[in-house]
Design a protein around this motif. Structure first.
Motif, PDB file in Angstrom:
ATOM      1  N   LYS A   1       0.860  -1.192   0.000  1.00 32.29           N
ATOM      2  CA  LYS A   1       0.000   0.000   0.000  1.00 32.29           C
ATOM      3  C   LYS A   1       0.892   1.236   0.000  1.00 32.29           C
ATOM      4  O   LYS A   1       1.777   1.371   0.854  1.00 32.29           O
ATOM      5  CB  LYS A   1      -0.919  -0.013   1.220  1.00 32.29           C
ATOM      6  N   THR A   2       0.622   2.165  -0.922  1.00 33.55           N
ATOM      7  CA  THR A   2       1.551   3.262  -1.164  1.00 33.55           C
ATOM      8  C   THR A   2       0.854   4.617  -1.169  1.00 33.55           C
ATOM      9  O   THR A   2       0.082   4.920  -2.087  1.00 33.55           O
ATOM     10  CB  THR A   2       2.261   3.052  -2.523  1.00 33.55           C
ATOM     11  N   PRO A   3       1.120   5.448  -0.173  1.00 34.01           N
ATOM     12  CA  PRO A   3       0.617   6.823  -0.210  1.00 34.01           C
ATOM     13  C   PRO A   3       1.441   7.683  -1.184  1.00 34.01           C
ATOM     14  O   PRO A   3       2.661   7.527  -1.277  1.00 34.01           O
ATOM     15  CB  PRO A   3       0.816   7.324   1.234  1.00 34.01           C
TER      16      PRO A   3
ATOM     17  N   LYS B   1      -6.607   1.655   4.388  1.00 31.43           N
ATOM     18  CA  LYS B   1      -5.978   0.555   5.122  1.00 31.43           C
ATOM     19  C   LYS B   1      -6.818  -0.717   5.055  1.00 31.43           C
ATOM     20  O   LYS B   1      -6.289  -1.832   4.930  1.00 31.43           O
ATOM     21  CB  LYS B   1      -5.780   0.973   6.582  1.00 31.43           C
ATOM     22  N   GLU B   2      -8.133  -0.565   5.096  1.00 30.05           N
ATOM     23  CA  GLU B   2      -9.019  -1.722   5.194  1.00 30.05           C
ATOM     24  C   GLU B   2      -9.424  -2.285   3.832  1.00 30.05           C
ATOM     25  O   GLU B   2      -9.668  -3.484   3.704  1.00 30.05           O
ATOM     26  CB  GLU B   2     -10.279  -1.348   5.982  1.00 30.05           C
ATOM     27  N   LYS B   3      -9.507  -1.426   2.826  1.00 29.37           N
ATOM     28  CA  LYS B   3      -9.991  -1.867   1.515  1.00 29.37           C
ATOM     29  C   LYS B   3      -8.817  -2.236   0.596  1.00 29.37           C
ATOM     30  O   LYS B   3      -7.652  -2.018   0.904  1.00 29.37           O
ATOM     31  CB  LYS B   3     -10.833  -0.769   0.863  1.00 29.37           C
ATOM     32  N   ASP B   4      -9.166  -2.763  -0.556  1.00 31.39           N
ATOM     33  CA  ASP B   4      -8.162  -3.302  -1.482  1.00 31.39           C
ATOM     34  C   ASP B   4      -7.665  -2.217  -2.445  1.00 31.39           C
ATOM     35  O   ASP B   4      -7.971  -2.239  -3.640  1.00 31.39           O
ATOM     36  CB  ASP B   4      -8.764  -4.475  -2.256  1.00 31.39           C
ATOM     37  N   TYR B   5      -6.900  -1.264  -1.924  1.00 28.77           N
ATOM     38  CA  TYR B   5      -6.314  -0.200  -2.747  1.00 28.77           C
ATOM     39  C   TYR B   5      -4.800  -0.341  -2.769  1.00 28.77           C
ATOM     40  O   TYR B   5      -4.176  -0.689  -1.757  1.00 28.77           O
ATOM     41  CB  TYR B   5      -6.663   1.179  -2.196  1.00 28.77           C
TER      42      TYR B   5
END
Length: 601
Positions: free
Chosen positions: A437-439, A479-483
Motif C-alpha cells: 500500500k503506497t501513499p 488501510k481496510e480496503k483493497d487499494y
C-alpha cells in the motif's frame, strides 16, 4: 534514472540492519537496562537547562527521555500532545515505569467523548447526545440534574467515567505525578486549586511542538451573527463589514490599532451571544420545572437545551482563543477567504515564541519535535538512532502549479506516475512478496491529486483519492480496503504510515502563495518574514512525511521525492534540516548530485 532507483532499493533491502549503539542507562529510573546512544546526554540536557528543544525522529525514544527527566526532577509535570493516540502511546509507558517504581506515574485525560457513559447514547429530536447534555438546574435541590428513562439523576452522575478520571488525574497531579493532556484540554492544569492554593505546572513538555503550534495559532472565524453585532457597535467597523472588500480587509494589516479595535469588538459580540444563550438556557430550565409537561414537550425542551449547551461550549472555547489573541495583539493578522463571507483572525508566531508566551511562568520547558525550528532562548538537543529507512531524491521536474498546469506541462505528472511510481511500486511488491500500500503525497488535492489519481486509474491501478476534510476516514478506508495507492494531501501531521514500506512525495507541500491568508501575513509582517515561514513550512512538512513510514531501526521503508523544488529548499535551509533526515537522504539526481550522490549510499 529508474534503473538507478531500483538498484538503490535492492541495496537498501539487502543491507544488514544498521548497527544501533547502546549505552548503559545512567539513571535507575530509566525503564530499560540500556539506552540508545544519545538518550543519557539528552536527559542530562533537560535536567541542566530550563529551555530545551529535543529534536529526534519518530521511533528514537524522545518520549522516554522527557518522561525520565520529569521523574528525576519531581516537578508537577504537564505533557501536552496534539492527538489522542499519542496519549495512548505515553500511557503505555506507565507499565514500564511501574516495573521500576512499583507505582503508576503517568495519568492521561482525554476528551469527554472518549469515555463510556453508563446510559449509552440516546436520541433526542434526531440528535445523538448523552442524557446529561440536557441537564438543568433544579431549584428545589439547588443542583444540576438530568432525566433518563423517567428517573432523575444528579449531574455529574456518580458513575460518570470522565468525572472519575478527571478527579483521579487531578489528585495524582497534585502529588507530582505526570499529567498528559491534549491540546484541547491542557488549560485544565492551569486551573487546579485547593484551599486557594494553585497547583500550577512547574515543568511543561510540548510533544510534536510544531503541530501543537499550528493548532493553537490557527484562525478563529467571525460568523455572520457576530459580524452583525460588531457592525451595530461601531460605525467604522460597520463600513468595513458591510462592503467585505478583500483589499480593504487586507489593508487592515497595516493598521495594528484597527486590528485591536476589531478583535475587541469581536470579543464583545461573542460575549453578548453567550449571554443570550445563557438566558435561553435559564428559560428552558424554568420550563422543565413545570409538573404538567407531557413527555413530547419535555423531549422538545431537552433537545433545545442540548443545542444551546453545545453553543455555549463553542462560545466559551472561542472566547478563550480571542482573549489569548488579544493578549498577543502584535502577532495577530486578519483576512477573509475568497468567498468574502467571513472574517478571520489568526496568530503568526514561531514555535519558540508561542510556547514561551503560553507557558511564561513555568520553571522548565521542553519542546519535542522531529523537525527543529530556529531558537534564541531555547537550546537544541539532537540525537539520532540509525534506521534502515531511506529517502531517495530522484527529481522528475518542478511540480509547482505554475510549471505543470499554467505552462501546460502535465506530461511531467504522467512521466512521474507511469515511469516511476507504478514500476517502483511493482518492484517493491515483488521484493516483499506482498501487495504494498503506497501513499502519494500530492501537495494539492484538486489539481495534482485528482490528475494523478486519473493517471493511475487509466493504467489499471487501484487508487483512492483523499476526501477533503476527512483524512482519518480516508486513511482507515485505504488501510481496510483493497487499494494500491492513496493520493493524499496535508497528511504530514496527524498520520503515521509505518505500515507502508513505500511512499512518494510527488510535490513539495507549498500552500498557495496568493491565498488571502498568505497575502495577509505578507502585508502584516513583510515579504522577508513571510517568505521564510512559507518556504520552511513546506520543507518541514516534507521532512515530517519522510519520517512517518518507519518506527523501528531494522524496518525496511523507502520514501521517493520526485519534485525538483526540493533541492532549492534544501540548499537554502540546510542549516535547519535535522541530522537524521540528512543521514537517510540519497541523492540520485539534481544539479548537486555529483557532490552528494555517494553521501549515504
Amino acid at each position: 534514472m529508474l534503473d538507478k532507483i531500483l538498484a538503490t532499493v535492492d541495496k537498501i533491502f539487502s543491507s544488514p540492519p544498521p548497527e544501533v549503539r547502546f549505552e548503559e542507562r545512567k539513571y535507575p529510573v530509566f525503564p530499560f537496562e540500556n539506552a540508545y546512544q544519545g538518550q543519557n546526554s539528552a536527559i542530562n540536557a533537560i535536567l541542566d537547562l530550563d529551555r530545551v528543544v529535543l529534536c529526534s525522529h519518530t521511533g528514537s525514544g524522545k518520549t522516554v527521555v522527557y518522561l525520565t527527566a520529569a521523574l528525576l526532577e519531581q516537578y508537577r509535570t504537564l505533557v501536552v500532545v496534539p492527538r489522542n493516540f499519542l496519549q495512548d502511546q505515553i500511557e503505555e509507558y506507565n507499565e514500564k515505569f511501574r516495573f521500576i517504581n512499583g507505582d503508576g506515574v503517568i495519568f492521561t485525560l482525554k476528551a469527554k467523548s472518549k469515555y463510556r457513559c453508563k446510559f449509552g447514547e440516546t436520541v433526542i429530536d434526531q440528535e445523538k447526545c448523552l442524557p446529561c447534555e440536557a441537564r438543568y438546574f433544579d431549584r428545589s435541590q439547588k443542583k444540576h440534574v438530568f432525566e433518563f428513562d423517567g428517573k432523575i439523576y444528579p449531574y455529574p452522575c456518580l458513575d460518570c467515567e470522565y468525572e472519575k478520571k478527571k478527579n483521579e488525574v487531578i489528585e495524582a497531579y497534585k502529588n507530582r505525578r505526570i499529567l498528559c493532556l491534549n491540546q484541547g484540554n491542557f488549560w485544565l492544569a492551569f486551573n487546579i486549586k485547593e484551599k486557594n492554593e494553585l497547583f500550577y505546572p512547574e515543568f511543561v513538555v510540548v510533544d510534536e511542538a510544531d503541530e501543537f503550534a499550528r493548532a493553537i495559532t490557527e484562525g478563529v472565524s467571525v460568523r455572520e451573527e457576530e459580524m452583525i453585532i460588531m457592525a451595530e457597535n461601531s460605525t467604522e467597523i460597520q463600513h468595513l463589514l458591510k462592503k467585505m472588500n478583500k483589499d480593504e480587509i487586507l489593508a487592515i494589516n497595516e493598521n495594528p490599532e484597527m486590528i485591536r479595535k476589531c478583535l475587541a469588538s469581536f470579543h464583545e459580540a461573542v460575549e453578548q451571544l453567550m449571554k443570550d444563550v445563557m438566558e435561553k438556557i435559564d428559560e428552558i430550565e424554568e420550563e422543565l420545572q413545570k409538573k404538567n409537561l407531557s413527555k413530547s414537550e419535555k423531549d422538545m425542551l431537552k433537545a433545545k437545551l442540548v443545542k444551546l449547551r453545545r453553543q455555549l461550549d463553542y462560545f466559551e472555547r472561542k472566547i478563550s482563543k480571542i482573549t489569548f489573541f488579544a493578549n498577543n495583539i502584535d502577532k495577530i493578522f486578519v483576512y477573509t477567504k475568497t468567498d468574502a463571507k467571513n472574517l478571520y483572525f489568526e496568530m503568526f508566531c514561531s514555535e519558540e515564541e508561542l510556547i514561551t508566551r503560553l507557558f511564561k511562568h513555568v520553571k522548565k520547558l521542553c519542546a519535542a519535535t522531529a523537525t527543529p525550528f530556529e531558537v534564541s532562548k531555547f537550546v537544541k538537543v539532537n540525537y539520532e538512532v540509525p534506521f534502515k529507512a531511506r529517502v531517495i531524491y530522484a527529481p522528475v521536474g518542478k511540480m509547482t502549479f505554475k510549471e505543470v498546469f499554467q505552462n501546460g506541462n502535465t506530461d511531467l505528472l504522467k512521466k512521474a506516475v507511469v515511469d516511476y511510481v507504478i514500476p517502483i511500486h511493482h518492484y517493491i511488491s515483488v521484493l516483499l512478496n506482498s501487495k504494498v500500500k503506497t501513499p502519494i503525497h500530492c501537495g494539492s488535492l484538486r489539481r495534482h491529486g485528482t490528475f494523478v489519481a486519473d493517471i493511475l486509474k487509466n493504467n489499471g491501478q487501484s487508487v483512492l483519492l483523499h476526501e477533503e476534510g476527512k483524512l482519518d476516514e480516508t486513511i482507515r478506508k485505504f488501510k481496510e480496503k483493497d487499494y494500491d495507492f492513496l493520493c493524499v494531501v496535508a497528511a504530514e501531521y496527524g498520520a503515521d504510515w509505518y505500515w507502508c514500506p513505500l511512499q512518494f512525495v510527488l510535490k513539495v507541500p507549498y500552500v498557495n502563495p496568493y491565498d488571502p491568508r498568505e497575502l495577509a501575513i505578507k502585508r502584516r509582517f513583510g515579504e522577508e518574514i513571510w517568505r521564510k515561514r512559507y518556504e520552511w513550512d513546506a520543507l518541514s512538512r516534507l521532512i515530517q512525511a519522510c519520517g512517518r513510514n518507519t518506527r523501528k531501526p531494522d524496518q525496511f521503508s523507502i520514501t521517493v521525492i520526485l519534485d525538483k523544488k526540493f533541492e532549492e529548499l534544501y540548499a537554502k535551509y540546510e542549516n535547519l534540516i535535522p541530522p537524521w533526515f540528512k543521514n537517510r537522504l540519497i541523492w540520485l539526481g539534481g544539479e548537486d548530485e555529483s557532490n552528494r550522490g555517494e553521501e549515504n549510499n
